[in-house]
Scaffold this motif. Structure first.
Motif, PDB file in Angstrom:
ATOM      1  N   THR A 536       0.837  -1.208   0.000  1.00  0.00           N
ATOM      2  CA  THR A 536       0.000   0.000   0.000  1.00  0.00           C
ATOM      3  C   THR A 536       0.869   1.253   0.000  1.00  0.00           C
ATOM      4  O   THR A 536       0.586   2.248  -0.702  1.00  0.00           O
ATOM      5  CB  THR A 536      -0.926   0.008   1.230  1.00  0.00           C
ATOM      6  OG1 THR A 536      -1.704  -1.186   1.234  1.00  0.00           O
ATOM      7  CG2 THR A 536      -1.851   1.208   1.204  1.00  0.00           C
ATOM      8  N   ARG A 537       1.965   1.238   0.764  1.00  0.00           N
ATOM      9  CA  ARG A 537       2.874   2.385   0.822  1.00  0.00           C
ATOM     10  C   ARG A 537       3.529   2.622  -0.540  1.00  0.00           C
ATOM     11  O   ARG A 537       3.615   3.771  -1.018  1.00  0.00           O
ATOM     12  CB  ARG A 537       3.938   2.123   1.891  1.00  0.00           C
ATOM     13  CG  ARG A 537       4.913   3.281   2.094  1.00  0.00           C
ATOM     14  CD  ARG A 537       5.942   2.891   3.139  1.00  0.00           C
ATOM     15  NE  ARG A 537       6.890   3.969   3.358  1.00  0.00           N
ATOM     16  CZ  ARG A 537       6.723   4.948   4.244  1.00  0.00           C
ATOM     17  NH1 ARG A 537       5.624   4.995   4.973  1.00  0.00           N
ATOM     18  NH2 ARG A 537       7.630   5.889   4.401  1.00  0.00           N
ATOM     19  N   GLN A 538       3.974   1.526  -1.193  1.00  0.00           N
ATOM     20  CA  GLN A 538       4.609   1.665  -2.504  1.00  0.00           C
ATOM     21  C   GLN A 538       3.600   2.138  -3.546  1.00  0.00           C
ATOM     22  O   GLN A 538       3.938   2.931  -4.439  1.00  0.00           O
ATOM     23  CB  GLN A 538       5.232   0.331  -2.924  1.00  0.00           C
ATOM     24  CG  GLN A 538       6.457  -0.061  -2.137  1.00  0.00           C
ATOM     25  CD  GLN A 538       7.584   0.943  -2.290  1.00  0.00           C
ATOM     26  OE1 GLN A 538       7.814   1.491  -3.376  1.00  0.00           O
ATOM     27  NE2 GLN A 538       8.282   1.218  -1.178  1.00  0.00           N
ATOM     28  N   ARG A 539       2.368   1.679  -3.441  1.00  0.00           N
ATOM     29  CA  ARG A 539       1.355   2.132  -4.401  1.00  0.00           C
ATOM     30  C   ARG A 539       1.098   3.619  -4.224  1.00  0.00           C
ATOM     31  O   ARG A 539       0.914   4.351  -5.216  1.00  0.00           O
ATOM     32  CB  ARG A 539       0.069   1.330  -4.207  1.00  0.00           C
ATOM     33  CG  ARG A 539      -1.085   1.792  -5.095  1.00  0.00           C
ATOM     34  CD  ARG A 539      -2.246   0.835  -5.016  1.00  0.00           C
ATOM     35  NE  ARG A 539      -1.935  -0.398  -5.723  1.00  0.00           N
ATOM     36  CZ  ARG A 539      -2.061  -0.581  -7.030  1.00  0.00           C
ATOM     37  NH1 ARG A 539      -2.465   0.435  -7.806  1.00  0.00           N
ATOM     38  NH2 ARG A 539      -1.780  -1.713  -7.600  1.00  0.00           N
ATOM     39  N   ARG A 540       1.061   4.082  -3.001  1.00  0.00           N
ATOM     40  CA  ARG A 540       0.838   5.509  -2.755  1.00  0.00           C
ATOM     41  C   ARG A 540       2.015   6.328  -3.296  1.00  0.00           C
ATOM     42  O   ARG A 540       1.830   7.396  -3.876  1.00  0.00           O
ATOM     43  CB  ARG A 540       0.663   5.745  -1.247  1.00  0.00           C
ATOM     44  CG  ARG A 540       0.258   7.182  -0.920  1.00  0.00           C
ATOM     45  CD  ARG A 540      -0.008   7.387   0.563  1.00  0.00           C
ATOM     46  NE  ARG A 540       1.192   7.188   1.362  1.00  0.00           N
ATOM     47  CZ  ARG A 540       1.426   6.169   2.176  1.00  0.00           C
ATOM     48  NH1 ARG A 540       0.517   5.206   2.276  1.00  0.00           N
ATOM     49  NH2 ARG A 540       2.549   6.082   2.876  1.00  0.00           N
ATOM     50  N   ARG A 541       3.250   5.824  -3.109  1.00  0.00           N
ATOM     51  CA  ARG A 541       4.421   6.546  -3.617  1.00  0.00           C
ATOM     52  C   ARG A 541       4.419   6.570  -5.148  1.00  0.00           C
ATOM     53  O   ARG A 541       4.792   7.581  -5.765  1.00  0.00           O
ATOM     54  CB  ARG A 541       5.695   5.872  -3.118  1.00  0.00           C
ATOM     55  CG  ARG A 541       5.959   6.084  -1.637  1.00  0.00           C
ATOM     56  CD  ARG A 541       7.235   5.369  -1.212  1.00  0.00           C
ATOM     57  NE  ARG A 541       7.561   5.642   0.177  1.00  0.00           N
ATOM     58  CZ  ARG A 541       8.616   5.110   0.801  1.00  0.00           C
ATOM     59  NH1 ARG A 541       9.426   4.281   0.128  1.00  0.00           N
ATOM     60  NH2 ARG A 541       8.846   5.392   2.059  1.00  0.00           N
ATOM     61  N   ARG A 542       3.977   5.442  -5.733  1.00  0.00           N
ATOM     62  CA  ARG A 542       3.950   5.420  -7.192  1.00  0.00           C
ATOM     63  C   ARG A 542       2.947   6.440  -7.723  1.00  0.00           C
ATOM     64  O   ARG A 542       3.192   7.136  -8.725  1.00  0.00           O
ATOM     65  CB  ARG A 542       3.580   4.020  -7.697  1.00  0.00           C
ATOM     66  CG  ARG A 542       3.702   3.885  -9.212  1.00  0.00           C
ATOM     67  CD  ARG A 542       3.339   2.502  -9.694  1.00  0.00           C
ATOM     68  NE  ARG A 542       1.925   2.214  -9.547  1.00  0.00           N
ATOM     69  CZ  ARG A 542       1.307   1.163 -10.092  1.00  0.00           C
ATOM     70  NH1 ARG A 542       2.021   0.273 -10.792  1.00  0.00           N
ATOM     71  NH2 ARG A 542       0.031   0.960  -9.903  1.00  0.00           N
ATOM     72  N   ALA A 543       1.799   6.529  -7.044  1.00  0.00           N
ATOM     73  CA  ALA A 543       0.790   7.498  -7.484  1.00  0.00           C
ATOM     74  C   ALA A 543       1.295   8.925  -7.306  1.00  0.00           C
ATOM     75  O   ALA A 543       1.046   9.805  -8.153  1.00  0.00           O
ATOM     76  CB  ALA A 543      -0.497   7.290  -6.692  1.00  0.00           C
ATOM     77  N   ARG A 544       2.055   9.188  -6.240  1.00  0.00           N
ATOM     78  CA  ARG A 544       2.565  10.528  -5.988  1.00  0.00           C
ATOM     79  C   ARG A 544       3.690  10.900  -6.967  1.00  0.00           C
ATOM     80  O   ARG A 544       3.793  12.033  -7.427  1.00  0.00           O
ATOM     81  CB  ARG A 544       3.070  10.604  -4.550  1.00  0.00           C
ATOM     82  CG  ARG A 544       3.397  12.020  -4.118  1.00  0.00           C
ATOM     83  CD  ARG A 544       3.683  12.122  -2.628  1.00  0.00           C
ATOM     84  NE  ARG A 544       4.784  11.275  -2.221  1.00  0.00           N
ATOM     85  CZ  ARG A 544       4.702  10.304  -1.326  1.00  0.00           C
ATOM     86  NH1 ARG A 544       3.537  10.031  -0.751  1.00  0.00           N
ATOM     87  NH2 ARG A 544       5.762   9.575  -0.999  1.00  0.00           N
ATOM     88  N   SER A 545       4.510   9.882  -7.272  1.00  0.00           N
ATOM     89  CA  SER A 545       5.635  10.168  -8.166  1.00  0.00           C
ATOM     90  C   SER A 545       5.189  10.241  -9.620  1.00  0.00           C
ATOM     91  O   SER A 545       5.876  10.803 -10.463  1.00  0.00           O
ATOM     92  CB  SER A 545       6.717   9.093  -8.017  1.00  0.00           C
ATOM     93  OG  SER A 545       6.215   7.832  -8.424  1.00  0.00           O
ATOM     94  N   GLY A 546       4.052   9.585  -9.907  1.00  0.00           N
ATOM     95  CA  GLY A 546       3.589   9.586 -11.294  1.00  0.00           C
ATOM     96  C   GLY A 546       2.880  10.844 -11.633  1.00  0.00           C
ATOM     97  O   GLY A 546       2.759  11.207 -12.795  1.00  0.00           O
TER      98      GLY A 546
END
Length: 546
Positions: A536-546
Motif C-alpha cells: 500500500t505504501r509503494q502504491r501511494r508513492r507510485r501514485a505521488r511520483s507519477g
C-alpha cells in the motif's frame, strides 16, 4: 472481544473434551465399566458388583502449584503409564523433568504437557506486544511528521512487484491453511463423535446386561414347580442383589447420557469456533489482497488491526491443539500399556470401571448358587414326584403318572461350584425342553389338580414350570462369562484395545492436521499484514511520483 472469547472457549472446550473422552467414554468405557462421571470420585456400590467412580479435574489450573514443589514420585507398587512419552520439562517444578507418567489428576502432568504449547503461546504474546508496539510507533511518527514528510521518497518498482507477488503467494497459502483446517476439524469432529458413540454403545451394552441379569434373578425368585419354590433366604438375597443391580444400572445409564451429551456439546462448539476462525481468516486474506491492490489505505489499516488480533487468537488456538494432540497421544499410549497390566495399580484406576475382585466373586457366586438351586428344585420334583408311582388318594403327589422315567436336568456345578460334565441320562439346558416334552401327558381337571389321561410323567402345567425354571437357569448360567469379564477387566481391555486400534490413530492424526492448518494460516496472515503495509505504501508513492 468476540474473537478473544472464541479462543478462550476453544481452549476450555479442547481440554474439557479430552477429560470427558477419557473419562466416559471408555464409558463405560468399556464395558460396564461405567466410566465414571466427572467431577469427583464416587463409588457405585453394586453389591455384588462395585464400580469405582471416575475422577477428573474440574476448575484446576495446571500451573496452580508453587514452582518450589516437585512432582511426587509414583508409589513403589504402581505402574507408571506412558513414562517415556511424558518425560517432559515441568515448569511448575523449575523445569525439571516430569517423571510421573500419564495422570490427569496430577497438576504436574498438565504443567508438563501444557509446556509443549509454550513456543506458540510465547509467539502469540511476542506478536501481540511487538507488532502492537510497531503500529503505535508508526502511528505516532505519521501523526508527528505528516506535514514534514520527505517528499523525495521514491517509488521502488522492485518493492512494489515483490510485495505484490508475496501477497498473492501468502494469500494462496492462507487459503490452503483454511482448507486444511476445515478438513482437519471436520475429520477430528467425526472421529471424536465416533469414539464417544462407541464408548456409549459399550456402556449401554453393559447396562443392558446388568438389567437382564437382574431380571433373570428376579424371575428365578418367582419360579416354582409343583408348589415348590426357592428357599426364603435365597429369595431375600435375590431381592437385595436385584435392587442394587437395577439402581446401579439406572444411575450408570443416566451418566452415560449426561456425559455423552456434554462431550458432543463441547465438540460441536469447538467445531463452530474453528470454522468461524477459518472463514474469518479466509475473508481477511482475500480482502487484504484486494484492498492492497486497489490502494484503499484506510481499509487496509483496519484489516491490519483486525489481522493483528486474529493472528494472536489463531496462534493461541494452535498452542491449545498442540496440548490436545499430546494429551490424546499420551492417553492412547497409557491405554495400550494398561491393557497389558490390567491388575496393576496405575493412574487409570481413578477412571476405569474395573470391578472389585471380592464383590465380583460374590456376584458370580450368587449367580451360580441360584442356578444350582433351581436345578436342584426341578430335579427334586422329577425324582420325588414325577418319576415315582403313587397310589390314588395321595394327591397332589398322585396325578396318574406312568410310563418311562424322565431324565433329570444337568447341574453344571459341583458342590464346590466348580464346573462339572453332564452325566449320561441327564439333559442340559438347551435340550431339556424337547426331551421333557416326550414325557408330557394329556390331562384334565382344574389347575393344580390335573390328572393325566394318557401315559406320561408330567402334566402340561408342571411341564411349563419345569421348562421355565430350566430357561431361567440357563440365562443365569450364561451370564457367567459376562461377570467374569467384569472381574478381570476383560471388557475394559477389549474396549481400550479397540479404541487404541480404531480411534486413536485418527484422533492423533486429525488433531495434528488442525494444528498444522492453524499454524499455516496464522503464519501466512502474519506475513501478509506486513506485505499489505509495504504494498500500500509503494502504491501511494507510485501514485505521488507519477
Amino acid at each position: 472481544m468476540a474473537l478473544a472469547a472464541a479462543a478462550s472457549s476453544v481452549g476450555v472446550a479442547s481440554v474439557a473434551l479430552l477429560l470427558l473422552l477419557i473419562a466416559n467414554a471408555s464409558a463405560s468405557d468399556a464395558s460396564l465399566e461405567g466410566r465414571r462421571a466427572l467431577p469427583g470420585r464416587e463409588t457405585i456400590h453394586l453389591e455384588p458388583i462395585v464400580f469405582a467412580e471416575r475422577k477428573a479435574i474440574v476448575g484446576s489450573s495446571p500451573w496452580r502449584r508453587s514452582a518450589e514443589e516437585t512432582p511426587p514420585p509414583p508409589a513403589n507398587n504402581s505402574l507408571v503409564l506412558a513414562a517415556g512419552r511424558t518425560h517432559r520439562s515441568d515448569p511448575s517444578a523449575k523445569l525439571t523433568m516430569y517423571g510421573g507418567g500419564w495422570n490427569i489428576s496430577e497438576t504436574h502432568y498438565w504443567a508438563s504437557v501444557g509446556y509443549t504449547g509454550f513456543p506458540l503461546f510465547l509467539l502469540a504474546v511476542v506478536w501481540f506486544v511487538g507488532f502492537g508496539a510497531v503500529m503505535l510507533v508508526i502511528s505516532c511518527c505519521w501523526c508527528c511528521c505528516c506535514f514534514c514528510r520527505d517528499r523525495t521518497d521514491r517509488y521502488s518498482p522492485t518493492s512494489f512487484k515483490t510485495s505484490l507477488i508475496l501477497l498473492v503467494i501468502l494469500t494462496i497459502a492462507t487459503i490452503v491453511g483454511c482448507l486444511v483446517l476445515n478438513a482437519g476439524q471436520q475429520a477430528f469432529h467425526a472421529s471424536t463423535i465416533n469414539t464417544v458413540d462407541y464408548v456409549v454403545g459399550q456402556g449401554n451394552l453393559t447396562v443392558d446386561n446388568l438389567r437382564n441379569f437382574a431380571g433373570s434373578l428376579a424371575a428365578a425368585k418367582n419360579i416354582g414347580v409343583e408348589q415348590i419354590f426357592l428357599p426364603v433366604d435365597v429369595q431375600r438375597k435375590i431381592d437385595a442383589v436385584e435392587e442394587k443391580l437395577n439402581s446401579s444400572a439406572n444411575e450408570f445409564s443416566t451418566r452415560i447420557v449426561h456425559n455423552s451429551d456434554k462431550i458432543k456439546n463441547v465438540v460441536d462448539k469447538m467445531q463452530y469456533y474453528l470454522m468461524a476462525v477459518g472463514v474469518i481468516m479466509f475473508g481477511l486474506a482475500v480482502l487484504g489482497l484486494m484492498f492492497s491492490v486497489l490502494g484503499l489505505q484506510f481499509l487496509v489499516s483496519l484489516l491490519v488491526i483486525a489481522g493483528w488480533v486474529l493472528v494472536t487468537v489463531t496462534l493461541m488456538m494452535a498452542g491449545v491443539f498442540v496440548l490436545l494432540h499430546n494429551v490424546v497421544g499420551d492417553t492412547c499410549v497409557a491405554m495400550d500399556e494398561w491393557v497389558t497390566h490390567p491388575q496393576d495399580h496405575t493412574a487409570l484406576d481413578d477412571i476405569l470401571p474395573c470391578v472389585d475382585v471380592a464383590t465380583a466373586n460374590e456376584s458370580m457366586h450368587r449367580s451360580e448358587e441360584v442356578t444350582a438351586q433351581l436345578v436342584a428344585l426341578v430335579n427334586n420334583v422329577i425324582v420325588n414326584i414325577s418319576n415315582r408311582d403313587f397310589p390314588p388318594g395321595l394327591e397332589p403327589l398322585y396325578f396318574n403318572q406312568s410310563g418311562p422315567r424322565m431324565p433329570v436336568l444337568c447341574n453344571p456345578f459341583k458342590p464346590d461350584m466348580s464346573q462339572r460334565q453332564c452325566a449320561p441320562g441327564e439333559v442340559d439346558f438347551s435340550t431339556a425342553s424337547g426331551e421333557w416334552k416326550k414325557f408330557q401327558c394329556q390331562a384334565t381337571g382344574p389347575a393344580g389338580k390335573e390328572l393325566c389321561t394318557t401315559a406320561g410323567r408330567v402334566t402340561p402345567a408342571a411341564y411349563n414350570q419345569m421348562t421355565a425354571a430350566a430357561s431361567i437357569s440357563r440365562g443365569l448360567y450364561e451370564y457367567g462369562p459376562f461377570l467374569m469379564q467384569l472381574q478381570d477387566c476383560t471388557f475394559v481391555r477389549e474396549t481400550f484395545s479397540s479404541i487404541s486400534v480404531n480411534n486413536c490413530p485418527g484422533l492423533r492424526h486429525y488433531s495434528r492436521i488442525v494444528y498444522d492448518g492453524l499454524v499455516v494460516m496464522s503464519g501466512s496472515v502474519m506475513l501478509s499484514i506486513v506485505c499489505w503495509m509495504v504494498h500500500t505504501r509503494q502504491r501511494r508513492r507510485r501514485a505521488r511520483s507519477g
